[in-house]
Motif scaffolding. Structure first.
Motif, PDB file in Angstrom:
ATOM      1  N   ARG A  40       0.833  -1.207   0.000  1.00 21.30           N
ATOM      2  CA  ARG A  40       0.000   0.000   0.000  1.00 21.30           C
ATOM      3  C   ARG A  40       0.864   1.254   0.000  1.00 21.30           C
ATOM      4  O   ARG A  40       0.591   2.211  -0.730  1.00 21.30           O
ATOM      5  CB  ARG A  40      -0.936  -0.008   1.211  1.00 21.30           C
ATOM      6  N   CYS A  41       1.905   1.257   0.811  1.00 26.83           N
ATOM      7  CA  CYS A  41       2.792   2.423   0.875  1.00 26.83           C
ATOM      8  C   CYS A  41       3.480   2.669  -0.469  1.00 26.83           C
ATOM      9  O   CYS A  41       3.535   3.799  -0.960  1.00 26.83           O
ATOM     10  CB  CYS A  41       3.845   2.222   1.959  1.00 26.83           C
ATOM     11  N   PHE A  42       4.023   1.603  -1.064  1.00 31.38           N
ATOM     12  CA  PHE A  42       4.743   1.750  -2.326  1.00 31.38           C
ATOM     13  C   PHE A  42       3.818   2.232  -3.440  1.00 31.38           C
ATOM     14  O   PHE A  42       4.193   3.080  -4.255  1.00 31.38           O
ATOM     15  CB  PHE A  42       5.385   0.423  -2.720  1.00 31.38           C
ATOM     16  N   ALA A  43       2.611   1.683  -3.503  1.00 31.84           N
ATOM     17  CA  ALA A  43       1.669   2.080  -4.549  1.00 31.84           C
ATOM     18  C   ALA A  43       1.222   3.515  -4.361  1.00 31.84           C
ATOM     19  O   ALA A  43       1.000   4.240  -5.327  1.00 31.84           O
ATOM     20  CB  ALA A  43       0.460   1.145  -4.546  1.00 31.84           C
TER      21      ALA A  43
ATOM     22  N   GLN B  30      -7.955 -12.258 -11.810  1.00 33.60           N
ATOM     23  CA  GLN B  30      -7.159 -12.781 -10.701  1.00 33.60           C
ATOM     24  C   GLN B  30      -6.182 -11.725 -10.202  1.00 33.60           C
ATOM     25  O   GLN B  30      -5.949 -11.598  -8.998  1.00 33.60           O
ATOM     26  CB  GLN B  30      -6.388 -14.026 -11.130  1.00 33.60           C
ATOM     27  N   VAL B  31      -5.608 -10.959 -11.114  1.00 33.45           N
ATOM     28  CA  VAL B  31      -4.709  -9.879 -10.707  1.00 33.45           C
ATOM     29  C   VAL B  31      -5.469  -8.861  -9.857  1.00 33.45           C
ATOM     30  O   VAL B  31      -4.979  -8.384  -8.833  1.00 33.45           O
ATOM     31  CB  VAL B  31      -4.098  -9.194 -11.942  1.00 33.45           C
TER      32      VAL B  31
ATOM     33  N   LEU C 168      -2.557  -9.534  -1.967  1.00 33.92           N
ATOM     34  CA  LEU C 168      -2.019  -8.226  -1.639  1.00 33.92           C
ATOM     35  C   LEU C 168      -3.164  -7.296  -1.259  1.00 33.92           C
ATOM     36  O   LEU C 168      -4.159  -7.211  -1.961  1.00 33.92           O
ATOM     37  CB  LEU C 168      -1.244  -7.628  -2.825  1.00 33.92           C
ATOM     38  N   GLY C 169      -2.988  -6.568  -0.184  1.00 36.86           N
ATOM     39  CA  GLY C 169      -4.080  -5.743   0.327  1.00 36.86           C
ATOM     40  C   GLY C 169      -4.205  -4.420  -0.378  1.00 36.86           C
ATOM     41  O   GLY C 169      -4.074  -3.369   0.247  1.00 36.86           O
TER      42      GLY C 169
ATOM     43  N   SER D  57      -3.301   1.273  -5.802  1.00 34.33           N
ATOM     44  CA  SER D  57      -3.795   0.267  -6.729  1.00 34.33           C
ATOM     45  C   SER D  57      -2.670  -0.616  -7.246  1.00 34.33           C
ATOM     46  O   SER D  57      -1.513  -0.197  -7.336  1.00 34.33           O
ATOM     47  CB  SER D  57      -4.506   0.933  -7.908  1.00 34.33           C
ATOM     48  N   PHE D  58      -3.022  -1.839  -7.595  1.00 38.01           N
ATOM     49  CA  PHE D  58      -2.060  -2.784  -8.145  1.00 38.01           C
ATOM     50  C   PHE D  58      -1.406  -2.266  -9.433  1.00 38.01           C
ATOM     51  O   PHE D  58      -0.181  -2.363  -9.580  1.00 38.01           O
ATOM     52  CB  PHE D  58      -2.746  -4.126  -8.386  1.00 38.01           C
TER      53      PHE D  58
END
Length: 210
Positions: free
Chosen positions: A22-25, A96-97, A106-107, A115-116
């Protein structure tokens, strides 16, 4: 002293990975410090460093996990005879991603600021300067690509796709389609998976001019 169960250890590692993702995104790799991660997961430094030596190891673990989930989806499809058509297959993997980012491994939330797709864009950028992360991504890509090649070979063996085109070339193109859709999500806003499925159906429907 009570012995800590494996379930507890796994849950704590999961908590740290989710918070770091979450932090990195949200803020990017360089703007995110380990202190930011500690605050996000509400754990002490000792608790986090028990699992990960630092930020680089956290990033590598997240990349490896995501690529592993994508590989598993295509390996499962390759075991079907024949595999589902490309529009169904790519849509299933993209779903699925999204699941990885929506309460799955991944939360992250698909539509939220964490976001992913945003995370993956930053991962791709980071690999240009980080040799170790680049190797992790290359290894992961190779395993994903091998799974996609098996799918394409399944199409060819079933007579559903031309056999005179190298399966690896088709696999790379399918991967590029999925990557491009993820990049569009990150840069231009979210869109339903049905968009990429409809686009693939349109391309698959082309016929030579009469």
């Amino acid at each position: 002293m009570a012995r800590v169960s494996q379930e507890h250890l796994d849950a704590r590692r999961r908590q740290i990975l989710d918070g770091a993702a979450r932090c990195f995104a949200r803020n990017g790799f360089h703007a995110t410090s380990m202190q930011d991660v500690l605050k996000e997961v509400d754990l002490s430094a000792g608790a986090v460093y028990r699992y990960f030596s630092g930020k680089d190891e956290l990033i590598a673990a997240i990349v490896t996990e995501v690529l592993g989930g994508i590989r598993e989806a295509f390996e499962e499809a390759a075991r079907q005879s024949p595999p589902p058509p490309p529009d169904v297959l790519v849509g299933r993997v993209m779903t699925q991603v999204l699941g990885l980012g929506g309460g799955g491994k991944l939360g992250l939330s698909w539509d939220g600021e964490a976001s992913f797709p945003r995370l993956m864009i930053q991962v791709w950028t980071e690999t240009l300067r980080d040799g170790e992360l680049s190797q992790v991504l290359r290894t992961g890509f190779a395993t994903v690509r091998a799974a996609w090649v098996k799918v394409v070979e399944g199409y060819q063996e079933a007579g559903l796709m031309r056999a005179d085109i190298p399966a690896d070339h088709v696999a790379r193109t399918m991967i590029a389609t999925a990557q491009g859709f993820a990049a569009q999500q990150a840069l231009f806003g979210s869109a339903p998976v049905g968009v990429i499925q409809d686009g693939l159906r349109g391309l698959m429907s082309m016929e030579p001019p009469r």
